[in-house]
Scaffold this motif. Structure first.
Motif, PDB file in Angstrom:
ATOM      1  N   VAL A   1      16.517  10.699 -12.370  1.00 45.55           N
ATOM      2  CA  VAL A   1      15.928  11.440 -13.484  1.00 45.55           C
ATOM      3  C   VAL A   1      17.054  11.785 -14.457  1.00 45.55           C
ATOM      4  CG1 VAL A   1      16.078  13.677 -12.302  1.00 45.55           C
ATOM      5  CG2 VAL A   1      14.377  13.350 -14.107  1.00 45.55           C
ATOM      6  N   ASN A   2      16.774  11.605 -15.754  1.00 43.36           N
ATOM      7  CA  ASN A   2      17.820  11.882 -16.733  1.00 43.36           C
ATOM      8  C   ASN A   2      17.650  13.263 -17.358  1.00 43.36           C
ATOM      9  OD1 ASN A   2      15.900  11.621 -18.816  1.00 43.36           O
ATOM     10  ND2 ASN A   2      16.565   9.567 -19.389  1.00 43.36           N
ATOM     11  N   ALA A   3      18.529  13.612 -18.270  1.00 42.89           N
ATOM     12  CA  ALA A   3      18.520  14.950 -18.862  1.00 42.89           C
ATOM     13  C   ALA A   3      17.276  15.212 -19.698  1.00 42.89           C
ATOM     14  CB  ALA A   3      19.775  15.148 -19.721  1.00 42.89           C
ATOM     15  N   GLN A   4      16.605  14.155 -20.120  1.00 41.89           N
ATOM     16  CA  GLN A   4      15.364  14.306 -20.890  1.00 41.89           C
ATOM     17  C   GLN A   4      14.137  14.358 -19.974  1.00 41.89           C
ATOM     18  OE1 GLN A   4      17.765  11.764 -21.759  1.00 41.89           O
ATOM     19  NE2 GLN A   4      18.642  13.432 -22.960  1.00 41.89           N
ATOM     20  N   ARG A   5      14.371  14.433 -18.670  1.00 46.17           N
ATOM     21  CA  ARG A   5      13.330  14.512 -17.645  1.00 46.17           C
ATOM     22  C   ARG A   5      12.502  13.230 -17.544  1.00 46.17           C
ATOM     23  NH1 ARG A   5      12.789  18.437 -20.862  1.00 46.17           N
ATOM     24  NH2 ARG A   5      10.634  17.945 -21.348  1.00 46.17           N
ATOM     25  N   VAL A   6      13.118  12.107 -17.899  1.00 46.07           N
ATOM     26  CA  VAL A   6      12.475  10.807 -17.712  1.00 46.07           C
ATOM     27  C   VAL A   6      12.816  10.343 -16.303  1.00 46.07           C
ATOM     28  CG1 VAL A   6      12.427   8.384 -18.424  1.00 46.07           C
ATOM     29  CG2 VAL A   6      12.479  10.207 -20.142  1.00 46.07           C
ATOM     30  N   ARG A   7      11.799   9.953 -15.591  1.00 47.82           N
ATOM     31  CA  ARG A   7      11.926   9.585 -14.190  1.00 47.82           C
ATOM     32  C   ARG A   7      12.217   8.097 -14.035  1.00 47.82           C
ATOM     33  NH1 ARG A   7       8.191   7.022 -10.976  1.00 47.82           N
ATOM     34  NH2 ARG A   7       8.307   7.507  -8.763  1.00 47.82           N
ATOM     35  N   LEU A   8      13.068   7.788 -13.066  1.00 51.77           N
ATOM     36  CA  LEU A   8      13.278   6.414 -12.631  1.00 51.77           C
ATOM     37  C   LEU A   8      12.680   6.309 -11.242  1.00 51.77           C
ATOM     38  CD1 LEU A   8      14.632   3.656 -13.259  1.00 51.77           C
ATOM     39  CD2 LEU A   8      16.605   4.487 -11.968  1.00 51.77           C
TER      40      LEU A   8
ATOM     41  N   ALA B   1      13.416  15.940  -6.776  1.00 53.14           N
ATOM     42  CA  ALA B   1      14.559  15.073  -6.495  1.00 53.14           C
ATOM     43  C   ALA B   1      15.703  15.878  -5.909  1.00 53.14           C
ATOM     44  CB  ALA B   1      15.027  14.403  -7.787  1.00 53.14           C
ATOM     45  N   PHE B   2      16.599  15.179  -5.239  1.00 57.35           N
ATOM     46  CA  PHE B   2      17.869  15.773  -4.857  1.00 57.35           C
ATOM     47  C   PHE B   2      18.788  15.752  -6.080  1.00 57.35           C
ATOM     48  CE2 PHE B   2      16.651  13.930  -0.580  1.00 57.35           C
ATOM     49  CZ  PHE B   2      16.359  15.155   0.005  1.00 57.35           C
ATOM     50  N   ASP B   3      19.793  16.626  -6.084  1.00 55.62           N
ATOM     51  CA  ASP B   3      20.751  16.657  -7.188  1.00 55.62           C
ATOM     52  C   ASP B   3      21.372  15.289  -7.451  1.00 55.62           C
ATOM     53  OD1 ASP B   3      20.595  19.306  -8.072  1.00 55.62           O
ATOM     54  OD2 ASP B   3      22.097  19.999  -6.640  1.00 55.62           O
ATOM     55  N   CYS B   4      21.582  14.513  -6.417  1.00 64.55           N
ATOM     56  CA  CYS B   4      22.231  13.205  -6.577  1.00 64.55           C
ATOM     57  C   CYS B   4      21.388  12.228  -7.391  1.00 64.55           C
ATOM     58  CB  CYS B   4      22.588  12.600  -5.223  1.00 64.55           C
ATOM     59  SG  CYS B   4      21.176  12.249  -4.150  1.00 64.55           S
ATOM     60  N   ALA B   5      20.141  12.578  -7.688  1.00 63.21           N
ATOM     61  CA  ALA B   5      19.271  11.720  -8.497  1.00 63.21           C
ATOM     62  C   ALA B   5      19.483  11.931  -9.987  1.00 63.21           C
ATOM     63  CB  ALA B   5      17.803  11.969  -8.146  1.00 63.21           C
ATOM     64  N   ARG B   6      20.206  12.980 -10.356  1.00 62.36           N
ATOM     65  CA  ARG B   6      20.418  13.263 -11.779  1.00 62.36           C
ATOM     66  C   ARG B   6      21.440  12.268 -12.331  1.00 62.36           C
ATOM     67  NH1 ARG B   6      20.465  19.706 -12.646  1.00 62.36           N
ATOM     68  NH2 ARG B   6      20.518  18.973 -14.783  1.00 62.36           N
ATOM     69  N   VAL B   7      20.992  11.471 -13.275  1.00 65.01           N
ATOM     70  CA  VAL B   7      21.812  10.381 -13.791  1.00 65.01           C
ATOM     71  C   VAL B   7      21.349  10.060 -15.211  1.00 65.01           C
ATOM     72  CG1 VAL B   7      20.261   8.589 -12.865  1.00 65.01           C
ATOM     73  CG2 VAL B   7      22.683   8.070 -13.177  1.00 65.01           C
ATOM     74  N   GLU B   8      22.222   9.472 -15.980  1.00 66.95           N
ATOM     75  CA  GLU B   8      21.830   9.099 -17.342  1.00 66.95           C
ATOM     76  C   GLU B   8      21.428   7.629 -17.402  1.00 66.95           C
ATOM     77  OE1 GLU B   8      21.027  10.999 -19.918  1.00 66.95           O
ATOM     78  OE2 GLU B   8      21.397  12.542 -18.414  1.00 66.95           O
ATOM     79  N   PHE B   9      20.328   7.373 -18.068  1.00 62.64           N
ATOM     80  CA  PHE B   9      19.868   6.015 -18.346  1.00 62.64           C
ATOM     81  C   PHE B   9      18.968   6.093 -19.567  1.00 62.64           C
ATOM     82  CE2 PHE B   9      16.987   7.973 -15.306  1.00 62.64           C
ATOM     83  CZ  PHE B   9      15.735   7.745 -15.862  1.00 62.64           C
TER      84      PHE B   9
END
Length: 196
Positions: A139-146, A169-177
């Protein structure tokens, strides 16, 4: 089609293929990272997420059965059911259609769908959730889910714009895309660190 139109179409196809490859690599990386959490990290993070969900005020909550290392919140689902919340699980009726949600009670007999995901063995009734809890691989900072790439939740969110959405999600899911045009941001996301 003019030469210019053909060039634009080819460039668009090339960019789409590049994005698909980058997302496939990102999915593999996120899965490996999530699977690399220690049992203690996983337990502590899941308990922290569950504590944040216990104050849920929705009447009908679409939950999920954990797969591929997702947070296992079944104890939280039991607690919500004891409080009188109607729980639902998603059903895949077609891989190119939105999900259907069926009422579910913890302890109910389960079976597996075509993807190996647990579903109620004898679904009694379809329900329309007030709140959809959606597992996020990323999930990115704009709350868009992968997710896993099938587009099931994308189609579901497009078909149910009135439903509240909460990514899990777990914290480790926070990523930019980069988001794609069909992506619908979640209203909020909960990780073990809090809600954003």
């Amino acid at each position: 089609m003019t030469h210019s139109d053909s060039s634009i179409a080819c460039e668009s196809a090339r960019l789409a293929a590049q994005l698909a490859r980058r997302k496939a690599i990102l999915r593999n990386t996120l899965l490996a990272t999530r699977n690399g959490l220690s049992p203690n990290q996983r337990r502590d993070a899941t308990e922290a997420i569950g504590r944040q969900l216990r104050d849920c005020s929705a009447d009908v909550v679409a939950t999920f059965w954990p797969i591929r290392g997702e947070p296992d919140l079944r104890a939280t689902w039991q607690e919500l059911a004891r409080r009188g919340v109607t729980l639902a699980l998603p059903l895949v009726t077609s891989t190119d259609a939105p999900l259907t949600f069926v009422a579910w009670t913890p302890g109910q007999p389960m079976t597996r769908d075509q993807f190996g995901v647990a579903i109620p063995a004898d679904p009694v009734r379809n329900v329309t959730p007030d709140l959809i809890l959606i597992p996020c691989l990323g999930v990115n900072a704009q709350r868009v889910r992968l997710g896993y790439g099938g587009g099931l939740y994308d189609r579901t969110l497009a078909a149910m714009p009135a439903a509240a959405t909460l990514g899990i999600a777990f914290d480790c899911a926070r990523v930019e895309f980069d988001a794609e045009p069909h992506d619908i941001p979640l209203q909020a996301v909960i990780t073990e660190s809090g809600r954003y």
